[in-house]
Write a protein that holds these residues in place. Structure first.
Motif, PDB file in Angstrom:
ATOM      1  N   ALA A 183      -9.391   8.813  -6.378  1.00  0.00           N
ATOM      2  CA  ALA A 183      -8.750  10.074  -5.991  1.00  0.00           C
ATOM      3  C   ALA A 183      -9.069  10.302  -4.519  1.00  0.00           C
ATOM      4  O   ALA A 183     -10.209  10.557  -4.149  1.00  0.00           O
ATOM      5  CB  ALA A 183      -9.282  11.226  -6.839  1.00  0.00           C
ATOM      6  N   VAL A 184      -8.059  10.162  -3.681  1.00  0.00           N
ATOM      7  CA  VAL A 184      -8.258  10.159  -2.239  1.00  0.00           C
ATOM      8  C   VAL A 184      -7.482  11.305  -1.602  1.00  0.00           C
ATOM      9  O   VAL A 184      -6.327  11.566  -1.960  1.00  0.00           O
ATOM     10  CB  VAL A 184      -7.786   8.819  -1.620  1.00  0.00           C
ATOM     11  N   GLN A 185      -8.109  11.976  -0.659  1.00  0.00           N
ATOM     12  CA  GLN A 185      -7.456  13.066   0.057  1.00  0.00           C
ATOM     13  C   GLN A 185      -6.641  12.474   1.209  1.00  0.00           C
ATOM     14  O   GLN A 185      -7.151  12.197   2.285  1.00  0.00           O
ATOM     15  CB  GLN A 185      -8.498  14.046   0.600  1.00  0.00           C
ATOM     16  N   THR A 186      -5.347  12.214   0.932  1.00  0.00           N
ATOM     17  CA  THR A 186      -4.462  11.657   1.951  1.00  0.00           C
ATOM     18  C   THR A 186      -3.154  12.438   1.962  1.00  0.00           C
ATOM     19  O   THR A 186      -2.938  13.357   1.167  1.00  0.00           O
ATOM     20  CB  THR A 186      -4.145  10.173   1.667  1.00  0.00           C
ATOM     21  N   ASP A 187      -2.241  12.021   2.848  1.00  0.00           N
ATOM     22  CA  ASP A 187      -0.940  12.673   2.963  1.00  0.00           C
ATOM     23  C   ASP A 187      -0.083  12.498   1.719  1.00  0.00           C
ATOM     24  O   ASP A 187       0.917  13.198   1.551  1.00  0.00           O
ATOM     25  CB  ASP A 187      -0.163  12.112   4.167  1.00  0.00           C
ATOM     26  N   LEU A 188      -0.456  11.553   0.843  1.00  0.00           N
ATOM     27  CA  LEU A 188       0.333  11.318  -0.361  1.00  0.00           C
ATOM     28  C   LEU A 188       0.516  12.585  -1.172  1.00  0.00           C
ATOM     29  O   LEU A 188       1.585  12.837  -1.740  1.00  0.00           O
ATOM     30  CB  LEU A 188      -0.349  10.245  -1.221  1.00  0.00           C
ATOM     31  N   TRP A 189      -0.525  13.418  -1.216  1.00  0.00           N
ATOM     32  CA  TRP A 189      -0.447  14.640  -2.018  1.00  0.00           C
ATOM     33  C   TRP A 189       0.627  15.595  -1.504  1.00  0.00           C
ATOM     34  O   TRP A 189       1.209  16.349  -2.279  1.00  0.00           O
ATOM     35  CB  TRP A 189      -1.809  15.337  -2.031  1.00  0.00           C
ATOM     36  N   ASN A 190       0.884  15.561  -0.215  1.00  0.00           N
ATOM     37  CA  ASN A 190       1.891  16.464   0.340  1.00  0.00           C
ATOM     38  C   ASN A 190       3.269  16.194  -0.239  1.00  0.00           C
ATOM     39  O   ASN A 190       4.073  17.104  -0.436  1.00  0.00           O
ATOM     40  CB  ASN A 190       1.938  16.334   1.863  1.00  0.00           C
ATOM     41  N   HIS A 191       3.557  14.909  -0.527  1.00  0.00           N
ATOM     42  CA  HIS A 191       4.886  14.559  -1.022  1.00  0.00           C
ATOM     43  C   HIS A 191       5.115  15.049  -2.446  1.00  0.00           C
ATOM     44  O   HIS A 191       6.250  15.136  -2.889  1.00  0.00           O
ATOM     45  CB  HIS A 191       5.083  13.047  -0.957  1.00  0.00           C
ATOM     46  N   MET A 192       4.050  15.329  -3.159  1.00  0.00           N
ATOM     47  CA  MET A 192       4.207  15.811  -4.528  1.00  0.00           C
ATOM     48  C   MET A 192       4.981  17.113  -4.555  1.00  0.00           C
ATOM     49  O   MET A 192       5.627  17.461  -5.544  1.00  0.00           O
ATOM     50  CB  MET A 192       2.831  15.991  -5.188  1.00  0.00           C
ATOM     51  N   GLU A 250      16.915  12.221 -13.137  1.00  0.00           N
ATOM     52  CA  GLU A 250      16.675  13.286 -12.165  1.00  0.00           C
ATOM     53  C   GLU A 250      16.178  14.507 -12.928  1.00  0.00           C
ATOM     54  O   GLU A 250      16.911  15.133 -13.679  1.00  0.00           O
ATOM     55  CB  GLU A 250      17.953  13.642 -11.414  1.00  0.00           C
ATOM     56  N   ASN A 251      14.909  14.830 -12.761  1.00  0.00           N
ATOM     57  CA  ASN A 251      14.326  15.966 -13.471  1.00  0.00           C
ATOM     58  C   ASN A 251      13.114  16.442 -12.695  1.00  0.00           C
ATOM     59  O   ASN A 251      12.086  15.779 -12.672  1.00  0.00           O
ATOM     60  CB  ASN A 251      13.933  15.554 -14.894  1.00  0.00           C
ATOM     61  N   SER A 252      13.231  17.580 -12.047  1.00  0.00           N
ATOM     62  CA  SER A 252      12.154  18.052 -11.171  1.00  0.00           C
ATOM     63  C   SER A 252      10.854  18.300 -11.927  1.00  0.00           C
ATOM     64  O   SER A 252       9.777  18.220 -11.354  1.00  0.00           O
ATOM     65  CB  SER A 252      12.587  19.339 -10.454  1.00  0.00           C
ATOM     66  N   ASN A 260       0.802  -1.225   0.000  1.00  0.00           N
ATOM     67  CA  ASN A 260       0.000   0.000   0.000  1.00  0.00           C
ATOM     68  C   ASN A 260       0.833   1.272   0.000  1.00  0.00           C
ATOM     69  O   ASN A 260       0.429   2.279  -0.576  1.00  0.00           O
ATOM     70  CB  ASN A 260      -0.919  -0.017   1.229  1.00  0.00           C
ATOM     71  N   ALA A 261       1.971   1.256   0.655  1.00  0.00           N
ATOM     72  CA  ALA A 261       2.761   2.481   0.828  1.00  0.00           C
ATOM     73  C   ALA A 261       3.153   3.072  -0.521  1.00  0.00           C
ATOM     74  O   ALA A 261       3.406   2.350  -1.486  1.00  0.00           O
ATOM     75  CB  ALA A 261       4.011   2.195   1.661  1.00  0.00           C
ATOM     76  N   GLY A 262       3.202   4.374  -0.576  1.00  0.00           N
ATOM     77  CA  GLY A 262       3.595   5.022  -1.817  1.00  0.00           C
ATOM     78  C   GLY A 262       4.015   6.454  -1.586  1.00  0.00           C
ATOM     79  O   GLY A 262       3.756   7.033  -0.527  1.00  0.00           O
ATOM     80  N   ILE A 263       4.703   6.984  -2.570  1.00  0.00           N
ATOM     81  CA  ILE A 263       5.138   8.369  -2.496  1.00  0.00           C
ATOM     82  C   ILE A 263       4.895   9.027  -3.838  1.00  0.00           C
ATOM     83  O   ILE A 263       4.979   8.382  -4.894  1.00  0.00           O
ATOM     84  CB  ILE A 263       6.628   8.461  -2.098  1.00  0.00           C
ATOM     85  N   MET A 264       4.519  10.278  -3.816  1.00  0.00           N
ATOM     86  CA  MET A 264       4.401  11.076  -5.025  1.00  0.00           C
ATOM     87  C   MET A 264       5.406  12.197  -4.856  1.00  0.00           C
ATOM     88  O   MET A 264       5.076  13.318  -4.531  1.00  0.00           O
ATOM     89  CB  MET A 264       2.981  11.625  -5.183  1.00  0.00           C
ATOM     90  N   GLY A 265       6.682  11.835  -5.031  1.00  0.00           N
ATOM     91  CA  GLY A 265       7.741  12.758  -4.649  1.00  0.00           C
ATOM     92  C   GLY A 265       8.442  13.404  -5.812  1.00  0.00           C
ATOM     93  O   GLY A 265       8.361  12.953  -6.955  1.00  0.00           O
ATOM     94  N   SER A 266       9.164  14.455  -5.513  1.00  0.00           N
ATOM     95  CA  SER A 266       9.968  15.132  -6.512  1.00  0.00           C
ATOM     96  C   SER A 266      11.058  14.194  -6.998  1.00  0.00           C
ATOM     97  O   SER A 266      11.750  13.551  -6.212  1.00  0.00           O
ATOM     98  CB  SER A 266      10.604  16.388  -5.913  1.00  0.00           C
ATOM     99  N   SER A 267      11.220  14.098  -8.319  1.00  0.00           N
ATOM    100  CA  SER A 267      12.180  13.145  -8.867  1.00  0.00           C
ATOM    101  C   SER A 267      13.626  13.614  -8.744  1.00  0.00           C
ATOM    102  O   SER A 267      14.534  12.949  -9.227  1.00  0.00           O
ATOM    103  CB  SER A 267      11.855  12.850 -10.334  1.00  0.00           C
ATOM    104  N   VAL A 268      13.864  14.772  -8.113  1.00  0.00           N
ATOM    105  CA  VAL A 268      15.252  15.136  -7.828  1.00  0.00           C
ATOM    106  C   VAL A 268      15.747  14.358  -6.619  1.00  0.00           C
ATOM    107  O   VAL A 268      16.931  14.349  -6.322  1.00  0.00           O
ATOM    108  CB  VAL A 268      15.406  16.654  -7.569  1.00  0.00           C
TER     109      VAL A 268
END
Length: 315
Positions: free
Chosen positions: A217-226, A176-178, A109-117
Motif C-alpha cells: 500500500a503505497v502513497q502515490t498519485d495512483l490514488w488520485n485517479h480513483m 461501464e459502471n461508476s 509498472n504504469a497503472g491507473i485506478m480510474g472510474s470505469s465510466v
C-alpha cells in the motif's frame, strides 16, 4: 554473488549488484514507484528508458534522476507511451525495436485506478485497457528483442487488490459502471497475474523470466485517479478522510519500489519464473490467480482484442 545469498533483507533490497551494459524499460517511470525504481537501477549503472504519456513530465523525471545519480545524460532516455492507445503502444514498440540493440528488463509498472465510466481511445474500459491490455500488447511487441537479450526479465506490477476479484467477468470486460470502478481495477490486477502465468508457459526454454508483484500500500498519485471524473459526495469524503491515513500508514514510493527492484536484479531468481512477490519474497496469490485455464483464455482473448493475432499473421 552466490545464488543462495538473499538480495533483500525484510522488505528492502540490500544487494549492490550492478546492471552495467543492461537496458531497462519502465512504464510510468515519471512518478511514484516507477520513478524510484528508475533511480535505483540507474545507480546500478543500467541504461533506463522512461516510458510515459507526458514528455514534459518525463523530462522532469529525467532531470531528477540525473541530479540524484550524477550519471551521464545518455543513461536516461525519455520516450512517449500512452497505454490507453494501441496506436501509441505500437509506435513506441516500433521505435524501440528499431533503435535498441537489446532489452534486458521490461518493468510494466504504469497503472491507473480510474472510474470505469472512462474508456480508452480504442473503446475499452479504462482499468482493463491500461493496466492489462496496453501492457499485454507492449510486452508481446517487444518480446523478440527481449528474447534476443536473454537472460532477461519481465516484471509486472500487480496488487493485493487482485484478491477482491473472484474471477474474470468474461462477458463484462467492457462494462461501464461508476459504482464498480474499484472492482474493475481489482479485476485488471488479477489479469496482470494471469498474464504472467501464461507468459512463462510461452517463454519456456528462452531464458526469459517473468514475475508479478504487489508493491504494498503505497502513497502515490495512483490514488488520485480513483476519484477522477467522479463527483459523488461519498467518494469526495472518502478521498479527504483517507488522505491522512494514507500519509501515515502507507509505504513511501521508495519503499514501494523495493519489490520491483528485487524482481529486476535478484540473482537468486535466475531460475525462478511465474511467481507472485510481495515485500521481496514469494507470496500467495488468490485461487482465481492460479487458474491456468483462465490464464490461457485471457491470453487468447487479449490477442483478439489488441489485434495481436492479425499482426502476427501479417509479419
Amino acid at each position: 554473488m552466490p545464488t543462495n545469498t538473499r538480495s533483500a533483507s525484510g522488505s528492502w533490497v540490500r544487494s549492490d549488484i550492478k546492471l552495467t551494459g543492461k537496458t531497462v524499460i519502465i512504464t510510468g517511470a515519471n512518478t511514484g514507484i516507477g520513478l524510484e525504481t528508475a533511480i535505483d537501477l540507474v545507480k546500478r549503472e543500467a541504461r533506463v528508458i522512461i516510458a510515459c504519456r507526458s514528455l514534459e513530465r518525463g523530462g522532469d523525471a529525467k532531470n531528477r534522476i540525473l541530479e540524484e545519480t550524477n550519471c551521464d545524460e545518455e543513461k536516461v532516455v525519455v520516450k512517449q507511451l500512452d497505454l490507453s492507445s494501441f496506436e501509441s503502444v505500437r509506435k513506441f514498440a516500433a521505435d524501440v525495436n528499431a533503435s535498441e540493440e537489446r532489452l534486458d528488463i521490461l518493468i510494466n509498472n504504469a497503472g491507473i485506478m480510474g472510474s470505469s465510466v472512462k474508456k480508452t481511445s480504442d473503446g475499452f474500459e479504462i482499468n482493463v485497457g491500461v493496466n492489462h491490455l496496453g501492457h499485454f500488447l507492449l510486452t508481446n511487441l517487444l518480446l523478440d528483442l527481449i528474447k534476443r537479450s536473454a537472460p532477461a526479465r519481465i516484471v509486472v506490477v500487480s496488487s493485493e487488490a487482485h484478491k477482491q476479484a473472484k474471477r474474470i467477468q468474461w462477458d463484462k470486460l467492457n462494462t461501464e459502471n461508476s459504482s464498480s470502478s474499484f472492482g474493475k481495477y481489482a479485476e485488471s490486477k488479477l489479469m496482470n497475474i494471469l498474464f504472467v502465468k501464461e507468459l512463462v508457459v510461452r517463454l519456456e526454454g528462452t531464458n526469459v523470466s517473468a514475475y508479478a508483484l504487489h508493491p504494498g500500500a503505497v502513497q502515490t498519485d495512483l490514488w488520485n485517479h480513483m476519484f477522477d471524473g467522479d463527483v459523488s459526495c461519498w467518494r469526495s469524503c472518502l478521498r479527504c478522510c483517507t488522505y491522512p491515513i494514507r500519509r501515515v500508514a502507507f509505504k513511501t514510493a521508495v519503499h514501494g519500489a523495493q519489490t520491483s527492484i528485487y524482481c529486476a536484479i535478484a540473482t537468486e531468481l535466475a531460475n525462478v519464473s511465474g511467481k507472485y512477490f510481495s515485500d521481496c519474497k514469494i507470496a500467495s496469490e488468490s485461487s482465481a490467480a492460479k487458474k491456468l485455464e483462465d490464464a490461457k483464455r485471457l491470453w487468447e482473448v487479449s490477442e483478439e482484442l489488441t489485434g495481436l493475432t492479425l499482426t502476427q499473421q501479417t509479419t
